[in-house]
Design an enzyme around this catalytic site. Sequence first.
Site, PDB file in Angstrom:
ATOM      1  CG  ASN A  43      -1.792   1.213   1.321  1.00  0.00           C
ATOM      2  OD1 ASN A  43      -1.816   2.035   0.396  1.00  0.00           O
ATOM      3  ND2 ASN A  43      -2.524   1.352   2.411  1.00  0.00           N
ATOM      4  CE  LYS A  45      -0.343   3.151   4.814  1.00  0.00           C
ATOM      5  NZ  LYS A  45      -0.232   3.252   6.250  1.00  0.00           N
ATOM      6  CG  HIS A 128      -6.048   1.941   5.222  1.00  0.00           C
ATOM      7  ND1 HIS A 128      -5.546   2.876   6.107  1.00  0.00           N
ATOM      8  CD2 HIS A 128      -5.048   1.038   5.021  1.00  0.00           C
ATOM      9  CE1 HIS A 128      -4.293   2.554   6.416  1.00  0.00           C
ATOM     10  NE2 HIS A 128      -3.966   1.436   5.772  1.00  0.00           N
ATOM     11  CD  GLU A 130      -2.979   5.497   6.803  1.00  0.00           C
ATOM     12  OE1 GLU A 130      -2.935   5.536   5.559  1.00  0.00           O
ATOM     13  OE2 GLU A 130      -2.073   4.975   7.503  1.00  0.00           O
ATOM     14  CD  GLU A 201      -3.540  -2.374   7.377  1.00  0.00           C
ATOM     15  OE1 GLU A 201      -2.441  -2.651   6.897  1.00  0.00           O
ATOM     16  OE2 GLU A 201      -4.116  -1.293   7.167  1.00  0.00           O
ATOM     17  N   GLY A 207       2.369   2.341  10.927  1.00  0.00           N
ATOM     18  CA  GLY A 207       3.337   3.431  10.796  1.00  0.00           C
ATOM     19  C   GLY A 207       4.008   3.813  12.099  1.00  0.00           C
ATOM     20  CB  SER A 247       5.094  -1.667  12.223  1.00  0.00           C
ATOM     21  OG  SER A 247       4.684  -0.329  12.447  1.00  0.00           O
TER      22      SER A 247
HETATM   23  P1  13P Z   1       2.885   0.414   7.775  1.00  0.00           P
HETATM   24  O1  13P Z   1       3.400  -0.859   7.173  1.00  0.00           O
HETATM   25  O2  13P Z   1       3.640   1.637   7.312  1.00  0.00           O
HETATM   26  O3  13P Z   1       2.764   0.328   9.261  1.00  0.00           O
HETATM   27  O4  13P Z   1       1.401   0.642   7.216  1.00  0.00           O
HETATM   28  C1  13P Z   1       0.495  -0.403   7.306  1.00  0.00           C
HETATM   29  C2  13P Z   1      -0.697  -0.047   6.521  1.00  0.00           C
HETATM   30  O5  13P Z   1      -1.453   0.826   6.882  1.00  0.00           O
HETATM   31  C3  13P Z   1      -0.920  -0.770   5.263  1.00  0.00           C
HETATM   32  O6  13P Z   1      -2.186  -0.509   4.765  1.00  0.00           O
END
Ligand code: 13P
Length: 298
Positions: A43, A45, A128, A130, A201, A207, A247
């Site tokens: 992803n 992002k 997601h 976010e 997740e 992150g 992560s």
């Molecule tokens: P990270 O791997 O940066 O923690 O992000 C995970 C994520 O949100 C994947 O959709």
Amino acid sequence: MNDLRDRIEHIVRQVVMETVERSADSWLPAPFVGGRRPLIVANWKMNLLAADVQKYLAGLAPQIESGPEVAICPPLVLLPVLRAALGKHSQVALGAQDLHPFPFGAHTGEHNGAMIVDAGADYVIVGHSERRAAGEQDELVGRKLQAALAAGLRPIVCVGEQLDERENGTTLKVLRNQLSIALAGLASPLPDPADLVVAYEPVWAIGTGRTATAAQAQEIVAFIRERLGELLSFAWAARVRILYGGSVTVDNAESLAARPDVDGFLIGGASLDPDKFSKIIARAARVKSLDYNREVER
Ligand code: 13P
């Protein structure tokens, strides 16, 4: 009632896991089961530009196609760029990071499922954290899931608890709610299990560098599989791929992937570096006993 059941289930899983873990490495390797081909999803992002695409693809290990299924979810505008550039990695699937629930209409700035298919995607992430942080609720996640399936896309439905929810012991309750509302519209005939993916997740792990332990990931992913079974069909749930995200790194990929219910990863930060992404794929392939050239691990 469910709270009590969740608590009992949690305790039983803890006891089972602790017993298994006392016999060191008894869960390694974990060949993939139930016909669930492991899936590793990048992803990106809101990162990278068209100018970065060739370099990124050149940095991917050439062998990545012989192991788990691999998908890249770039920003939407890069989908056609990636589709055109994939070349030798033609088996790498593409995905979008979101879609609008309506098939057309006056929705400035939005993209429907047909447009996402048209841009070259097979998958789409829905729900997601976010996007949930920007106000997306479970009902909308469910509508997006339906829209994705209707457009012929494979939804990757994200669920996960916040840090305070984990700390106050309501993780299972939160996940139960997220799943039952988001999946409420799924009815028979159920989609092919290969066409629907769930990603666990935990929000506190995204992150932050604070990964769920392999035992925590296995507990929750197994819980999700049980709930899918209860809500829809146990035989179907046994064939649905459930990913872990939050992560994921080259260093923790192996222990996470070794858990029998963890069918792969949804990766943010580490997926932006093609070398790290290739190594994570290699490690997952190794513990899932897939044929994958170990040269990637040089
Ligand atoms: P990270 O791997 O940066 O923690 O992000 C995970 C994520 O949100 C994947 O959709």
